[in-house]
Motif scaffolding. Sequence first.
Motif, PDB file in Angstrom:
ATOM      1  N   LEU A 238       4.698  -0.465   5.813  1.00 49.10           N
ATOM      2  CA  LEU A 238       3.452   0.122   5.325  1.00 49.10           C
ATOM      3  C   LEU A 238       2.301  -0.328   6.215  1.00 49.10           C
ATOM      4  N   GLY A 249      -4.922   3.527   1.617  1.00 51.44           N
ATOM      5  CA  GLY A 249      -3.493   3.760   1.454  1.00 51.44           C
ATOM      6  C   GLY A 249      -2.743   3.299   2.683  1.00 51.44           C
ATOM      7  N   ILE A 252       3.483   5.313   6.102  1.00 47.57           N
ATOM      8  CA  ILE A 252       4.768   4.736   5.708  1.00 47.57           C
ATOM      9  C   ILE A 252       5.828   5.036   6.760  1.00 47.57           C
ATOM     10  N   VAL A 278       0.474   7.633   2.436  1.00 48.27           N
ATOM     11  CA  VAL A 278       0.586   7.505   0.988  1.00 48.27           C
ATOM     12  C   VAL A 278      -0.708   6.906   0.447  1.00 48.27           C
ATOM     13  N   TYR A 280      -3.118   4.756  -1.898  1.00 55.04           N
ATOM     14  CA  TYR A 280      -2.836   3.442  -2.479  1.00 55.04           C
ATOM     15  C   TYR A 280      -2.191   3.567  -3.855  1.00 55.04           C
ATOM     16  N   THR A 283       1.580   4.438  -3.941  1.00 52.25           N
ATOM     17  CA  THR A 283       2.486   3.659  -3.092  1.00 52.25           C
ATOM     18  C   THR A 283       3.716   3.173  -3.844  1.00 52.25           C
TER      19      THR A 283
END
Length: 571
Positions: A238, A249, A252, A278, A280, A283
Amino acid sequence: MAEIKNNEILPSWNPSDVERIKEQSDYLRGSLQQSLADIATGSIAADDTQLIKFHGSYQQTDRDLDADRKKQKLEPLYSFMIRVRIPGGVASAQQWLAFDSLSNTYGNNTLKLTTRQAFQFHGVIKRNLKKIMQGINDVLLDSIAACGDVNRNVMCTTNESLSPLVPAAYQMAKDISNHLLPRTTAYHEIWLNQKLLVDGKRDEEPIYGKTYLPRKFKIAIAIPPYNDTDIFSNDIGLIAIGKNDQLEGFNISVGGGLGMTFTEPGTYPRLGDIIGFVPYDNTLEVVEEVVKLQRDYGNRENRKKARLKYTIDRLGPESFKELLEKRLGYKLEDSRPYKFESNGDVFGWKQSSSGKWFLGLFVEHGRVRDEENYQLKSGLRKIASLGKSDFRLTGNQGLVIGGIRDEDKAEIESILKEYKIWPKYKLSGARKHAIACVALNTCTMAFAEAERYLPSLMDKIEVILDENGLTDDDILIRMTGCPNGCGRPYLGEIGFVGRSPGKYNMYLGAGFSGDRLNTLYRETLSEDEILKELKVLLARYAKERNKGERFGDFVSRVGIVGYQSGIKEIK
Protein backbone atom coordinates in the motif's frame (compact mmCIF):
# COMPACT_ATOMS: atom_id res chain seq x y z
CA MET A 1 -14.41 -32.09 -7.91
CA ALA A 2 -14.17 -28.33 -8.33
CA GLU A 3 -16.11 -26.21 -5.84
CA ILE A 4 -18.54 -23.52 -7.01
CA LYS A 5 -18.57 -20.43 -4.79
CA ASN A 6 -19.76 -16.88 -5.47
CA ASN A 7 -20.69 -18.14 -8.95
CA GLU A 8 -17.00 -18.91 -9.46
CA ILE A 9 -15.53 -22.31 -10.24
CA LEU A 10 -12.72 -22.70 -7.73
CA PRO A 11 -9.68 -24.90 -8.40
CA SER A 12 -9.49 -28.43 -7.01
CA TRP A 13 -6.29 -29.61 -5.29
CA ASN A 14 -4.78 -32.77 -3.91
CA PRO A 15 -4.06 -31.20 -0.50
CA SER A 16 -0.56 -31.20 0.94
CA ASP A 17 0.11 -32.77 4.33
CA VAL A 18 0.13 -29.34 5.97
CA GLU A 19 -3.45 -28.88 4.76
CA ARG A 20 -4.34 -32.12 6.54
CA ILE A 21 -2.69 -30.87 9.73
CA LYS A 22 -4.67 -27.62 9.62
CA GLU A 23 -7.92 -29.43 8.79
CA GLN A 24 -7.55 -31.79 11.76
CA SER A 25 -6.16 -29.20 14.19
CA ASP A 26 -9.45 -27.97 15.69
CA TYR A 27 -8.57 -24.40 14.79
CA LEU A 28 -4.84 -24.59 15.55
CA ARG A 29 -5.00 -26.61 18.78
CA GLY A 30 -3.66 -29.94 17.57
CA SER A 31 -1.85 -31.72 20.36
CA LEU A 32 0.12 -28.65 21.47
CA GLN A 33 -1.01 -28.96 25.08
CA GLN A 34 0.24 -32.54 25.22
CA SER A 35 3.50 -31.64 23.45
CA LEU A 36 4.23 -28.90 25.95
CA ALA A 37 3.55 -31.25 28.85
CA ASP A 38 5.90 -33.98 27.54
CA ILE A 39 9.06 -33.61 29.63
CA ALA A 40 10.83 -36.55 27.97
CA THR A 41 11.94 -34.39 25.02
CA GLY A 42 12.81 -30.81 24.24
CA SER A 43 10.82 -30.99 21.02
CA ILE A 44 7.13 -31.08 20.17
CA ALA A 45 5.17 -33.53 17.99
CA ALA A 46 5.81 -33.35 14.25
CA ASP A 47 2.34 -32.02 13.35
CA ASP A 48 2.59 -29.46 16.14
CA THR A 49 5.75 -27.98 14.61
CA GLN A 50 3.49 -26.71 11.82
CA LEU A 51 0.72 -25.50 14.13
CA ILE A 52 2.98 -23.65 16.55
CA LYS A 53 3.96 -21.32 13.70
CA PHE A 54 0.46 -19.85 13.77
CA HIS A 55 1.07 -19.08 17.44
CA GLY A 56 4.24 -17.15 16.51
CA SER A 57 6.96 -19.69 17.13
CA TYR A 58 9.34 -22.01 15.23
CA GLN A 59 11.04 -25.08 16.64
CA GLN A 60 14.78 -24.96 15.95
CA THR A 61 18.00 -26.72 16.89
CA ASP A 62 21.53 -25.51 17.46
CA ARG A 63 22.97 -26.73 14.18
CA ASP A 64 26.52 -26.06 15.37
CA LEU A 65 26.02 -28.89 17.87
CA ASP A 66 23.85 -31.32 15.89
CA ALA A 67 26.66 -33.61 14.71
CA ASP A 68 28.35 -33.87 18.11
CA ARG A 69 25.08 -34.54 19.90
CA LYS A 70 24.23 -37.24 17.40
CA LYS A 71 27.57 -38.94 18.09
CA GLN A 72 26.76 -38.82 21.78
CA LYS A 73 23.36 -40.38 21.07
CA LEU A 74 21.63 -37.26 22.35
CA GLU A 75 18.64 -35.63 20.70
CA PRO A 76 19.35 -32.28 18.99
CA LEU A 77 19.51 -29.25 21.28
CA TYR A 78 15.98 -28.01 20.63
CA SER A 79 14.88 -24.45 21.29
CA PHE A 80 12.22 -22.11 19.99
CA MET A 81 12.18 -18.77 18.26
CA ILE A 82 9.25 -16.53 19.22
CA ARG A 83 8.14 -13.58 17.10
CA VAL A 84 5.97 -10.76 18.45
CA ARG A 85 3.10 -9.39 16.37
CA ILE A 86 3.53 -5.62 16.57
CA PRO A 87 2.07 -3.68 13.60
CA GLY A 88 4.45 -1.00 12.37
CA GLY A 89 7.01 -2.12 14.94
CA VAL A 90 6.10 0.56 17.51
CA ALA A 91 6.81 -0.42 21.13
CA SER A 92 6.42 1.63 24.28
CA ALA A 93 9.29 2.06 26.75
CA GLN A 94 7.50 -0.38 29.08
CA GLN A 95 7.27 -2.99 26.33
CA TRP A 96 10.93 -2.55 25.43
CA LEU A 97 11.93 -3.09 29.06
CA ALA A 98 9.75 -6.19 29.26
CA PHE A 99 11.28 -7.67 26.11
CA ASP A 100 14.78 -6.88 27.34
CA SER A 101 14.05 -8.74 30.59
CA LEU A 102 12.33 -11.68 28.87
CA SER A 103 15.28 -12.15 26.50
CA ASN A 104 17.63 -12.36 29.49
CA THR A 105 15.43 -14.63 31.58
CA TYR A 106 14.18 -17.06 28.94
CA GLY A 107 16.14 -16.37 25.74
CA ASN A 108 19.77 -16.03 24.66
CA ASN A 109 20.24 -12.51 26.11
CA THR A 110 19.68 -10.81 22.75
CA LEU A 111 16.76 -9.26 20.91
CA LYS A 112 16.45 -9.60 17.14
CA LEU A 113 14.83 -6.76 15.19
CA THR A 114 13.48 -8.32 12.01
CA THR A 115 12.95 -7.18 8.45
CA ARG A 116 9.20 -7.17 9.18
CA GLN A 117 9.51 -4.71 12.07
CA ALA A 118 8.95 -7.44 14.64
CA PHE A 119 10.85 -8.60 17.72
CA GLN A 120 12.24 -12.11 17.87
CA PHE A 121 13.41 -14.05 20.92
CA HIS A 122 15.89 -16.85 20.28
CA GLY A 123 17.00 -19.80 22.38
CA VAL A 124 13.78 -20.34 24.34
CA ILE A 125 13.50 -23.90 25.66
CA LYS A 126 10.18 -25.70 25.69
CA ARG A 127 9.47 -25.47 29.39
CA ASN A 128 9.76 -21.67 29.18
CA LEU A 129 7.49 -21.15 26.19
CA LYS A 130 4.36 -20.44 28.21
CA LYS A 131 6.22 -18.13 30.56
CA ILE A 132 7.55 -15.94 27.77
CA MET A 133 4.21 -15.91 25.93
CA GLN A 134 2.55 -14.73 29.14
CA GLY A 135 5.25 -12.11 29.65
CA ILE A 136 4.53 -10.74 26.18
CA ASN A 137 0.80 -10.70 26.96
CA ASP A 138 1.45 -8.84 30.23
CA VAL A 139 2.50 -5.77 28.21
CA LEU A 140 -0.56 -6.03 25.94
CA LEU A 141 1.11 -7.69 22.96
CA ASP A 142 1.05 -11.23 21.57
CA SER A 143 2.63 -13.52 19.01
CA ILE A 144 -0.44 -14.98 17.32
CA ALA A 145 -0.22 -14.81 13.51
CA ALA A 146 3.40 -13.63 13.59
CA CYS A 147 4.12 -16.81 11.59
CA GLY A 148 1.99 -19.41 9.81
CA ASP A 149 -0.42 -19.47 6.86
CA VAL A 150 -2.11 -16.20 7.78
CA ASN A 151 -1.50 -12.51 7.40
CA ARG A 152 1.69 -11.75 9.28
CA ASN A 153 3.03 -8.58 10.92
CA VAL A 154 1.78 -5.54 8.99
CA MET A 155 4.62 -3.18 8.16
CA CYS A 156 4.44 0.60 7.98
CA THR A 157 6.72 3.61 7.84
CA THR A 158 6.44 4.91 11.42
CA ASN A 159 9.20 7.52 11.76
CA GLU A 160 6.94 10.56 12.19
CA SER A 161 9.73 12.97 11.27
CA LEU A 162 9.56 11.71 7.68
CA SER A 163 5.95 12.56 6.87
CA PRO A 164 2.77 14.04 8.40
CA LEU A 165 0.97 11.02 6.92
CA VAL A 166 2.59 8.60 9.38
CA PRO A 167 -0.10 8.63 12.11
CA ALA A 168 -2.95 7.82 9.71
CA ALA A 169 -0.86 5.19 7.87
CA TYR A 170 0.15 3.60 11.16
CA GLN A 171 -3.48 3.48 12.26
CA MET A 172 -4.32 1.64 9.05
CA ALA A 173 -1.54 -0.88 9.73
CA LYS A 174 -3.04 -1.59 13.15
CA ASP A 175 -6.56 -1.79 11.70
CA ILE A 176 -5.48 -4.28 9.03
CA SER A 177 -3.62 -6.38 11.58
CA ASN A 178 -6.64 -6.55 13.88
CA HIS A 179 -9.09 -7.14 11.04
CA LEU A 180 -7.12 -10.10 9.68
CA LEU A 181 -6.28 -11.60 13.06
CA PRO A 182 -7.32 -15.26 13.40
CA ARG A 183 -10.45 -15.60 15.55
CA THR A 184 -9.54 -18.94 17.12
CA THR A 185 -9.39 -18.94 20.91
CA ALA A 186 -6.72 -21.64 20.88
CA TYR A 187 -3.92 -19.13 21.54
CA HIS A 188 -5.49 -17.92 24.78
CA GLU A 189 -6.29 -21.45 25.92
CA ILE A 190 -2.85 -22.90 25.28
CA TRP A 191 -0.58 -20.05 26.31
CA LEU A 192 -2.62 -17.92 28.70
CA ASN A 193 -4.60 -20.70 30.40
CA GLN A 194 -7.90 -19.04 29.55
CA LYS A 195 -11.00 -21.10 28.79
CA LEU A 196 -12.90 -18.81 26.47
CA LEU A 197 -15.24 -21.20 24.69
CA VAL A 198 -18.87 -21.06 25.83
CA ASP A 199 -20.60 -24.45 26.10
CA GLY A 200 -21.80 -25.56 22.72
CA LYS A 201 -20.05 -22.73 20.85
CA ARG A 202 -17.04 -23.49 18.68
CA ASP A 203 -14.49 -21.36 16.91
CA GLU A 204 -15.00 -20.10 13.40
CA GLU A 205 -12.83 -18.17 10.99
CA PRO A 206 -15.03 -15.89 8.84
CA ILE A 207 -12.11 -14.67 6.71
CA TYR A 208 -9.71 -17.61 6.69
CA GLY A 209 -11.91 -20.68 6.98
CA LYS A 210 -10.93 -23.88 8.73
CA THR A 211 -7.69 -24.41 6.80
CA TYR A 212 -6.59 -20.77 6.79
CA LEU A 213 -4.51 -19.61 3.79
CA PRO A 214 -2.45 -21.84 1.47
CA ARG A 215 0.74 -20.06 2.58
CA LYS A 216 1.99 -17.02 4.48
CA PHE A 217 0.66 -13.59 3.56
CA LYS A 218 2.45 -10.26 3.95
CA ILE A 219 1.21 -6.66 3.85
CA ALA A 220 3.21 -3.43 4.03
CA ILE A 221 2.52 0.31 3.87
CA ALA A 222 5.05 2.87 2.62
CA ILE A 223 4.93 6.65 2.46
CA PRO A 224 6.71 8.18 -0.57
CA PRO A 225 9.46 9.10 -1.12
CA TYR A 226 10.50 6.38 1.39
CA ASN A 227 10.01 2.74 0.48
CA ASP A 228 11.63 1.56 3.70
CA THR A 229 9.18 -1.34 3.97
CA ASP A 230 9.96 -2.69 0.47
CA ILE A 231 6.26 -2.86 -0.37
CA PHE A 232 6.68 -4.50 -3.77
CA SER A 233 8.05 -7.62 -2.08
CA ASN A 234 4.73 -8.09 -0.24
CA ASP A 235 1.54 -9.92 -1.19
CA ILE A 236 -0.18 -6.55 -0.74
CA GLY A 237 1.71 -3.27 -0.85
CA LEU A 238 0.00 0.00 0.00
CA ILE A 239 1.52 3.28 -1.21
CA ALA A 240 0.21 6.18 0.86
CA ILE A 241 -1.20 9.04 -1.20
CA GLY A 242 -1.79 12.33 0.58
CA LYS A 243 -3.05 15.80 -0.15
CA ASN A 244 -2.40 18.80 2.09
CA ASP A 245 -0.97 16.53 4.79
CA GLN A 246 -4.10 14.36 4.75
CA LEU A 247 -3.94 10.67 3.83
CA GLU A 248 -6.50 10.15 1.06
CA GLY A 249 -5.85 6.49 0.38
CA PHE A 250 -3.41 4.06 -1.19
CA ASN A 251 -2.16 2.83 -4.50
CA ILE A 252 -2.36 -0.94 -4.09
CA SER A 253 0.08 -3.50 -5.45
CA VAL A 254 -0.51 -7.24 -5.29
CA GLY A 255 1.56 -10.35 -5.87
CA GLY A 256 4.97 -9.56 -4.47
CA GLY A 257 7.09 -12.24 -2.86
CA LEU A 258 10.80 -13.07 -2.91
CA GLY A 259 11.07 -16.72 -1.91
CA MET A 260 12.23 -19.37 -4.35
CA THR A 261 13.63 -22.91 -4.18
CA PHE A 262 16.79 -23.96 -6.00
CA THR A 263 15.46 -27.46 -6.69
CA GLU A 264 11.89 -26.51 -7.60
CA PRO A 265 11.42 -25.36 -11.21
CA GLY A 266 8.90 -22.58 -11.63
CA THR A 267 9.65 -20.83 -8.34
CA TYR A 268 10.92 -17.27 -8.50
CA PRO A 269 10.98 -13.87 -6.82
CA ARG A 270 8.34 -11.45 -8.06
CA LEU A 271 7.47 -7.83 -7.47
CA GLY A 272 3.89 -6.74 -6.99
CA ASP A 273 1.73 -5.25 -9.73
CA ILE A 274 -0.06 -1.95 -9.11
CA ILE A 275 -3.78 -2.46 -9.74
CA GLY A 276 -5.26 0.89 -8.77
CA PHE A 277 -6.05 3.38 -6.02
CA VAL A 278 -8.13 2.64 -2.91
CA PRO A 279 -9.71 5.43 -0.81
CA TYR A 280 -8.72 5.22 2.86
CA ASP A 281 -12.19 4.16 4.04
CA ASN A 282 -12.32 1.29 1.49
CA THR A 283 -8.89 -0.11 2.27
CA LEU A 284 -9.92 -2.80 4.77
CA GLU A 285 -12.60 -4.09 2.43
CA VAL A 286 -10.22 -4.34 -0.54
CA VAL A 287 -7.47 -5.97 1.53
CA GLU A 288 -9.91 -8.55 2.89
CA GLU A 289 -11.16 -9.48 -0.58
CA VAL A 290 -7.60 -9.95 -1.87
CA VAL A 291 -6.92 -12.26 1.09
CA LYS A 292 -10.12 -14.21 0.38
CA LEU A 293 -9.19 -14.60 -3.28
CA GLN A 294 -5.90 -16.12 -2.21
CA ARG A 295 -7.77 -18.35 0.23
CA ASP A 296 -10.04 -19.62 -2.54
CA TYR A 297 -7.63 -19.80 -5.49
CA GLY A 298 -4.21 -20.39 -3.90
CA ASN A 299 -2.33 -23.63 -4.49
CA ARG A 300 -3.00 -26.05 -1.61
CA GLU A 301 -1.07 -28.91 -3.20
CA ASN A 302 2.48 -27.57 -3.57
CA ARG A 303 3.49 -25.19 -0.80
CA LYS A 304 6.48 -23.99 -2.77
CA LYS A 305 4.05 -22.53 -5.31
CA ALA A 306 1.35 -21.43 -2.90
CA ARG A 307 2.03 -17.71 -2.44
CA LEU A 308 -0.27 -15.09 -3.97
CA LYS A 309 2.30 -14.30 -6.68
CA TYR A 310 1.81 -17.77 -8.19
CA THR A 311 -1.97 -17.48 -7.92
CA ILE A 312 -1.89 -14.20 -9.85
CA ASP A 313 0.48 -15.53 -12.51
CA ARG A 314 -1.63 -18.69 -12.89
CA LEU A 315 -4.88 -16.74 -13.29
CA GLY A 316 -3.32 -13.79 -15.10
CA PRO A 317 -3.00 -10.34 -13.46
CA GLU A 318 -5.88 -8.88 -15.48
CA SER A 319 -8.20 -11.77 -14.59
CA PHE A 320 -7.24 -11.49 -10.93
CA LYS A 321 -8.13 -7.81 -10.93
CA GLU A 322 -11.45 -8.57 -12.62
CA LEU A 323 -12.25 -11.20 -9.97
CA LEU A 324 -11.41 -8.73 -7.23
CA GLU A 325 -13.61 -6.00 -8.68
CA LYS A 326 -16.44 -8.46 -9.20
CA ARG A 327 -16.35 -9.42 -5.53
CA LEU A 328 -16.08 -5.79 -4.45
CA GLY A 329 -18.96 -4.74 -6.66
CA TYR A 330 -17.06 -1.72 -7.96
CA LYS A 331 -13.95 -0.88 -9.96
CA LEU A 332 -10.76 0.38 -8.43
CA GLU A 333 -9.78 3.93 -9.22
CA ASP A 334 -6.73 4.63 -11.39
CA SER A 335 -3.48 4.76 -9.44
CA ARG A 336 -2.18 8.20 -8.51
CA PRO A 337 1.28 9.68 -9.08
CA TYR A 338 4.01 8.91 -6.53
CA LYS A 339 7.79 8.63 -6.43
CA PHE A 340 10.06 6.47 -4.30
CA GLU A 341 13.67 7.55 -3.86
CA SER A 342 15.13 4.86 -1.60
CA ASN A 343 14.28 1.79 0.43
CA GLY A 344 16.86 2.32 3.16
CA ASP A 345 16.60 3.90 6.59
CA VAL A 346 17.10 7.54 7.53
CA PHE A 347 19.69 7.97 10.27
CA GLY A 348 20.30 10.70 12.83
CA TRP A 349 18.07 13.24 14.54
CA LYS A 350 14.94 14.47 12.74
CA GLN A 351 12.13 16.61 14.14
CA SER A 352 8.49 16.00 13.30
CA SER A 353 5.86 18.66 12.64
CA SER A 354 4.60 18.04 16.18
CA GLY A 355 7.94 19.24 17.54
CA LYS A 356 9.01 15.83 18.85
CA TRP A 357 12.36 14.30 17.94
CA PHE A 358 13.16 10.97 16.30
CA LEU A 359 16.60 9.37 16.12
CA GLY A 360 17.34 6.76 13.46
CA LEU A 361 19.94 4.27 14.71
CA PHE A 362 21.99 1.67 12.89
CA VAL A 363 21.69 -1.78 14.49
CA GLU A 364 23.87 -4.22 12.58
CA HIS A 365 21.52 -6.89 11.21
CA GLY A 366 19.02 -6.09 13.96
CA ARG A 367 20.85 -7.90 16.77
CA VAL A 368 20.48 -6.01 20.07
CA ARG A 369 23.19 -7.17 22.45
CA ASP A 370 26.10 -5.88 24.50
CA GLU A 371 29.65 -6.09 23.19
CA GLU A 372 32.87 -5.00 24.86
CA ASN A 373 33.00 -1.53 23.31
CA TYR A 374 29.37 -1.20 22.24
CA GLN A 375 26.83 -1.59 25.04
CA LEU A 376 23.74 -1.38 22.84
CA LYS A 377 21.39 -3.48 24.95
CA SER A 378 22.32 -1.83 28.25
CA GLY A 379 22.15 1.66 26.79
CA LEU A 380 18.72 1.14 25.25
CA ARG A 381 17.53 -0.34 28.56
CA LYS A 382 18.64 2.80 30.37
CA ILE A 383 16.87 5.01 27.83
CA ALA A 384 13.69 2.93 28.12
CA SER A 385 13.81 3.21 31.91
CA LEU A 386 13.43 6.99 31.58
CA GLY A 387 9.99 6.53 30.02
CA LYS A 388 10.58 9.53 27.78
CA SER A 389 10.52 7.87 24.35
CA ASP A 390 9.14 4.98 22.38
CA PHE A 391 10.98 2.50 20.16
CA ARG A 392 10.13 2.05 16.47
CA LEU A 393 11.56 -0.82 14.48
CA THR A 394 12.29 -0.30 10.80
CA GLY A 395 11.93 -2.68 7.88
CA ASN A 396 15.72 -2.72 7.50
CA GLN A 397 16.54 -4.14 10.95
CA GLY A 398 17.12 -0.64 12.30
CA LEU A 399 15.66 1.27 15.22
CA VAL A 400 14.13 4.71 15.71
CA ILE A 401 14.01 6.13 19.22
CA GLY A 402 10.93 8.31 18.89
CA GLY A 403 8.49 10.72 20.44
CA ILE A 404 11.18 12.63 22.34
CA ARG A 405 10.36 16.06 23.72
CA ASP A 406 12.80 18.90 23.09
CA GLU A 407 13.69 19.14 26.80
CA ASP A 408 14.54 15.40 26.98
CA LYS A 409 16.73 15.19 23.90
CA ALA A 410 20.02 16.09 25.60
CA GLU A 411 19.56 13.50 28.36
CA ILE A 412 18.90 10.72 25.87
CA GLU A 413 21.81 11.81 23.71
CA SER A 414 24.15 11.71 26.71
CA ILE A 415 23.17 8.08 27.40
CA LEU A 416 23.77 7.17 23.76
CA LYS A 417 27.27 8.66 24.00
CA GLU A 418 27.96 7.02 27.38
CA TYR A 419 27.24 3.56 25.95
CA LYS A 420 29.01 4.32 22.64
CA ILE A 421 25.78 3.80 20.69
CA TRP A 422 25.57 7.16 18.91
CA PRO A 423 27.26 8.86 17.24
CA LYS A 424 28.79 5.52 16.26
CA TYR A 425 32.12 5.08 14.51
CA LYS A 426 32.03 6.10 10.86
CA LEU A 427 29.95 3.67 8.84
CA SER A 428 30.25 3.15 5.12
CA GLY A 429 27.14 3.78 3.06
CA ALA A 430 27.10 0.09 2.15
CA ARG A 431 27.28 -1.15 5.76
CA LYS A 432 24.51 1.23 6.88
CA HIS A 433 22.12 -0.38 4.41
CA ALA A 434 23.28 -4.01 4.64
CA ILE A 435 20.74 -6.65 5.68
CA ALA A 436 21.33 -10.25 6.74
CA CYS A 437 18.89 -12.92 7.84
CA VAL A 438 19.57 -15.06 10.93
CA ALA A 439 20.62 -18.19 8.96
CA LEU A 440 23.02 -20.50 10.82
CA ASN A 441 23.17 -21.61 13.53
CA THR A 442 19.43 -21.80 14.27
CA CYS A 443 17.47 -21.51 11.02
CA THR A 444 16.49 -24.97 9.80
CA MET A 445 16.49 -23.87 6.13
CA ALA A 446 19.92 -22.20 5.97
CA PHE A 447 22.64 -23.61 3.73
CA ALA A 448 25.22 -20.98 4.70
CA GLU A 449 25.97 -18.20 7.16
CA ALA A 450 24.49 -14.71 6.91
CA GLU A 451 24.10 -12.64 10.10
CA ARG A 452 27.22 -14.10 11.74
CA TYR A 453 29.29 -13.72 8.56
CA LEU A 454 28.28 -10.55 6.73
CA PRO A 455 29.92 -8.11 9.21
CA SER A 456 33.37 -9.63 8.58
CA LEU A 457 32.76 -9.72 4.82
CA MET A 458 31.75 -6.07 4.99
CA ASP A 459 35.10 -5.28 6.65
CA LYS A 460 36.82 -6.57 3.50
CA ILE A 461 34.35 -4.97 1.10
CA GLU A 462 34.89 -1.63 2.81
CA VAL A 463 38.60 -1.81 1.97
CA ILE A 464 37.65 -2.05 -1.72
CA LEU A 465 35.13 0.78 -1.35
CA ASP A 466 37.78 2.99 0.28
CA GLU A 467 40.30 2.23 -2.47
CA ASN A 468 37.79 3.49 -5.02
CA GLY A 469 36.51 6.52 -3.12
CA LEU A 470 33.12 4.90 -2.55
CA THR A 471 33.02 4.76 1.25
CA ASP A 472 30.21 7.28 1.53
CA ASP A 473 28.15 5.91 -1.35
CA ASP A 474 24.90 4.19 -0.39
CA ILE A 475 24.91 0.70 -1.91
CA LEU A 476 22.31 -1.92 -0.98
CA ILE A 477 23.89 -5.23 0.07
CA ARG A 478 21.69 -8.13 1.19
CA MET A 479 22.69 -11.62 2.33
CA THR A 480 20.65 -14.72 3.15
CA GLY A 481 21.64 -18.25 4.05
CA CYS A 482 19.11 -19.78 1.63
CA PRO A 483 16.91 -18.69 -1.30
CA ASN A 484 13.73 -18.14 0.73
CA GLY A 485 14.24 -14.40 0.71
CA CYS A 486 13.81 -13.39 4.38
CA GLY A 487 16.56 -10.75 4.06
CA ARG A 488 15.15 -9.63 0.68
CA PRO A 489 18.37 -10.51 -1.21
CA TYR A 490 16.77 -10.15 -4.63
CA LEU A 491 16.23 -6.45 -3.95
CA GLY A 492 19.89 -5.84 -3.18
CA GLU A 493 22.03 -3.95 -5.65
CA ILE A 494 24.45 -6.66 -4.54
CA GLY A 495 22.74 -9.79 -3.25
CA PHE A 496 24.29 -12.93 -1.77
CA VAL A 497 22.25 -16.13 -1.43
CA GLY A 498 23.79 -19.11 0.36
CA ARG A 499 24.23 -22.35 -1.60
CA SER A 500 26.43 -24.32 0.82
CA PRO A 501 28.79 -23.50 3.70
CA GLY A 502 31.03 -20.67 2.52
CA LYS A 503 29.49 -20.53 -0.98
CA TYR A 504 27.05 -17.94 -2.33
CA ASN A 505 25.22 -17.05 -5.49
CA MET A 506 25.84 -13.40 -6.33
CA TYR A 507 23.10 -11.20 -7.75
CA LEU A 508 23.45 -7.68 -9.14
CA GLY A 509 21.35 -4.81 -10.39
CA ALA A 510 18.29 -4.18 -8.22
CA GLY A 511 16.78 -0.71 -8.13
CA PHE A 512 17.77 1.51 -5.21
CA SER A 513 14.13 2.26 -4.37
CA GLY A 514 12.98 -1.38 -4.40
CA ASP A 515 11.18 -1.26 -7.76
CA ARG A 516 13.41 -3.65 -9.73
CA LEU A 517 14.75 -7.14 -8.98
CA ASN A 518 18.38 -8.04 -9.40
CA THR A 519 19.80 -10.72 -11.72
CA LEU A 520 21.96 -13.77 -11.05
CA TYR A 521 25.56 -12.83 -11.87
CA ARG A 522 27.76 -15.67 -10.58
CA GLU A 523 27.08 -18.97 -8.78
CA THR A 524 28.69 -20.72 -5.80
CA LEU A 525 31.37 -18.13 -5.10
CA SER A 526 33.79 -18.39 -2.19
CA GLU A 527 34.80 -15.31 -0.22
CA ASP A 528 37.97 -14.87 -2.26
CA GLU A 529 35.95 -15.10 -5.47
CA ILE A 530 33.37 -12.62 -4.17
CA LEU A 531 36.07 -10.08 -3.32
CA LYS A 532 37.81 -10.62 -6.66
CA GLU A 533 34.57 -9.89 -8.53
CA LEU A 534 33.79 -6.83 -6.41
CA LYS A 535 37.25 -5.35 -6.95
CA VAL A 536 36.58 -5.24 -10.67
CA LEU A 537 32.93 -4.18 -10.43
CA LEU A 538 33.41 -1.39 -7.90
CA ALA A 539 36.47 -0.03 -9.73
CA ARG A 540 34.45 0.18 -12.94
CA TYR A 541 31.56 1.82 -11.11
CA ALA A 542 33.83 4.47 -9.60
CA LYS A 543 35.39 5.32 -12.99
CA GLU A 544 32.50 4.89 -15.46
CA ARG A 545 29.29 5.85 -13.66
CA ASN A 546 27.20 8.81 -14.65
CA LYS A 547 26.67 11.60 -12.14
CA GLY A 548 24.31 10.43 -9.40
CA GLU A 549 23.98 6.95 -10.93
CA ARG A 550 23.29 4.16 -8.46
CA PHE A 551 25.32 0.96 -8.51
CA GLY A 552 22.35 -1.20 -9.49
CA ASP A 553 21.48 1.10 -12.37
CA PHE A 554 25.11 1.19 -13.51
CA VAL A 555 25.64 -2.58 -13.75
CA SER A 556 22.37 -2.85 -15.69
CA ARG A 557 23.14 0.05 -18.04
CA VAL A 558 26.60 -1.16 -19.05
CA GLY A 559 25.45 -4.74 -19.54
CA ILE A 560 27.23 -6.43 -16.64
CA VAL A 561 23.86 -8.07 -15.96
CA GLY A 562 20.70 -8.09 -18.01
CA TYR A 563 18.18 -5.37 -17.25
CA GLN A 564 15.21 -6.54 -15.22
CA SER A 565 11.95 -4.75 -15.85
CA GLY A 566 10.42 -3.06 -12.84
CA ILE A 567 6.92 -3.11 -11.41
CA LYS A 568 3.90 -3.24 -13.73
CA GLU A 569 0.59 -1.45 -13.60
CA ILE A 570 -2.48 -3.53 -14.38
CA LYS A 571 -5.22 -1.46 -16.00
